[in-house]
Design an enzyme around this catalytic site. Structure first.
Site, PDB file in Angstrom:
ATOM      1  N   HIS A   1     -14.892  25.887  -4.834  1.00 25.69           N
ATOM      2  CA  HIS A   1     -14.075  25.481  -5.505  1.00 25.69           C
ATOM      3  C   HIS A   1     -13.725  27.316  -5.642  1.00 25.69           C
ATOM      4  O   HIS A   1     -12.737  28.246  -5.267  1.00 25.69           O
ATOM      5  CB  HIS A   1     -14.141  25.201  -6.538  1.00 25.69           C
TER       6      HIS A   1
ATOM      7  N   TRP B   1       0.910  -1.332   0.592  1.00 23.27           N
ATOM      8  CA  TRP B   1      -0.036   0.445  -0.198  1.00 23.27           C
ATOM      9  C   TRP B   1       0.941   1.342   0.123  1.00 23.27           C
ATOM     10  O   TRP B   1       2.001   1.041   0.026  1.00 23.27           O
ATOM     11  CB  TRP B   1      -1.155   0.442   1.016  1.00 23.27           C
TER      12      TRP B   1
ATOM     13  N   ASP C   1     -14.545  20.263  -9.612  1.00 25.13           N
ATOM     14  CA  ASP C   1     -15.122  21.307  -9.245  1.00 25.13           C
ATOM     15  C   ASP C   1     -16.523  21.136  -8.275  1.00 25.13           C
ATOM     16  O   ASP C   1     -17.693  21.442  -9.324  1.00 25.13           O
ATOM     17  CB  ASP C   1     -14.533  22.677 -10.119  1.00 25.13           C
TER      18      ASP C   1
ATOM     19  N   HIS D   1     -10.741  15.692 -12.759  1.00 25.87           N
ATOM     20  CA  HIS D   1     -11.037  15.929 -11.085  1.00 25.87           C
ATOM     21  C   HIS D   1     -12.467  17.037 -12.107  1.00 25.87           C
ATOM     22  O   HIS D   1     -12.966  17.693 -12.223  1.00 25.87           O
ATOM     23  CB  HIS D   1     -10.117  16.916 -10.430  1.00 25.87           C
TER      24      HIS D   1
ATOM     25  N   HIS E   1      -7.342  19.705  -6.571  1.00 23.05           N
ATOM     26  CA  HIS E   1      -7.862  19.617  -7.673  1.00 23.05           C
ATOM     27  C   HIS E   1      -6.849  19.417  -9.699  1.00 23.05           C
ATOM     28  O   HIS E   1      -6.220  19.675  -9.945  1.00 23.05           O
ATOM     29  CB  HIS E   1      -7.924  21.538  -8.367  1.00 23.05           C
TER      30      HIS E   1
END
Length: 263
Positions: free
Chosen positions: A83, A65, A79, A77, A73
Site C-alpha cells: 500500500h 445477489w 493495509d 480495512h 481501503h
C-alpha cells in the site's frame, strides 16, 4: 497440553460462550465514511456502490445477489505493505501473498480514549506505550498493537469522523517514535479506530505518515476504522483480520473480530 487439546478446548469455550466473538468492523455501504485527500494532491477512493443483480425476479427467479463498487481501503480495512511506497518491494506484501497465519494474532489494546476525548489531536508516544507495558506487560513479537480512542462512535457521520477544518484533519494517532518502538518490539501490525492508521496531523511529521511509512517499510500491516475496542481487554484477546485474497491487492475491507474471554 498438546495443540490438538488446546484447539478442542477453544472449540468448547466458543460453543459454551465462555469465549466471546467481538465484531470489530463498521457497517460497509454507501454511507461509510471515506478518506478525503486534497484534490490537487491525489485521487480519492470512490463512494461505495451496491447494485442489485437480481432479487427473486426475471433476472434471477430464485436468488438474490449484488455487485459492488468499492475501494480496497474502504471502511474497516487492512493495509498491506505494498500500500505504501516504502513497502513496494516485498514479494509477500500483497493481500494474496501474505502468509495466512499472520492474519490471526494476539492483540494489545492501548486505551487512549480519555486523552482523545480531551484532545482530538492526541498523539501516543513511545513513552506512552512503555508506560502501558509497565502496567499490562510487554508487547510480544508477532502481536498486534491497536490504539483505542473510541473514535468509532463518530462513524455515523463522515464530517465528524474525518473531523477536518481549514487546517486539515484532527484525529488521534501515533508519533514517529511510537511506531519505531512497536516495530522494535516485533509487533506484526498497528491499528486504530480512525479513518486511517496515522494521526490527522501525520503529514507534518518526519517522516510523514509514520504508521504507513515505517510499518510497511518493515513489512508489517495496518488496520483502520476498527470498532468496539472498548469491549476488549488490554491483553488476552486474539485478533482475526483476514483481507480478501485480491491478486496483488494493496489492502481490503475486512470483517475484523476478536476472541475474548468472558469475564
Amino acid at each position: 497440553m498438546t495443540a490438538a487439546n488446546a484447539l478442542a478446548s477453544l472449540a468448547e469455550l466458543l460453543v459454551s460462550g465462555q469465549v466471546d466473538v467481538v465484531d470489530l468492523s463498521a457497517p460497509l455501504g454507501p454511507d461509510t465514511p471515506l478518506l478525503k485527500l486534497p484534490p490537487d494532491f491525489a485521487v480519492d477512493t470512490p463512494k461505495i456502490e451496491i447494485h442489485t443483480i437480481s432479487e427473486y425476479d426475471k433476472n434471477g427467479p430464485f436468488w438474490a445477489w449484488n455487485w459492488l463498487k468499492i475501494g480496497e481501503h474502504s471502511g474497516t480495512h487492512f493495509d498491506a505493505p505494498h500500500h505504501w511506497i516504502t513497502g513496494k518491494e516485498y514479494a509477500d506484501g500483497y493481500t494474496d501473498t501474505i502468509p495466512v497465519r499472520n492474519y490471526v494474532a494476539p492483540v494489545n489494546v492501548i486505551d487512549c480514549s480519555a486523552e482523545s476525548a480531551a484532545d482530538n489531536d492526541f498523539l501516543l508516544t513511545a513513552e506512552g506505550v512503555k508506560a502501558w507495558e509497565a502496567k499490562h506487560g510487554a508487547i510480544g513479537k508477532g502481536e498486534w498493537v491497536v490504539m483505542r480512542s473510541d473514535w468509532d462512535k463518530r462513524n455515523g457521520s463522515e464530517a465528524s469522523y474525518l473531523n477536518a477544518d481549514a487546517n486539515g484533519p484532527h484525529s488521534p494517532g501515533p508519533t514517529v517514535d511510537c511506531i519505531e518502538y512497536i516495530i522494535e518490539r516485533g509487533a506484526i501490525g498497528w491499528g486504530t479506530q480512525c479513518i486511517g492508521t496515522d494521526a490527522g496531523a501525520a503529514g507534518g511529521m518526519t517522516p510523514p505518515f509514520p504508521a504507513h511509512n515505517l510499518m510497511h517499510k518493515a513489512n508489517r500491516y495496518g488496520l483502520a476504522s476498527l470498532c468496539n475496542l472498548d469491549k476488549l481487554p488490554a491483553k488476552g484477546a486474539i485478533l482475526i483480520a483476514a483481507p480478501l485474497k485480491i491478486v496483488k491487492g494493496t489492502g481490503s475491507p475486512v470483517r475484523a473480530m476478536a476472541l475474548v474471554p468472558r469475564a
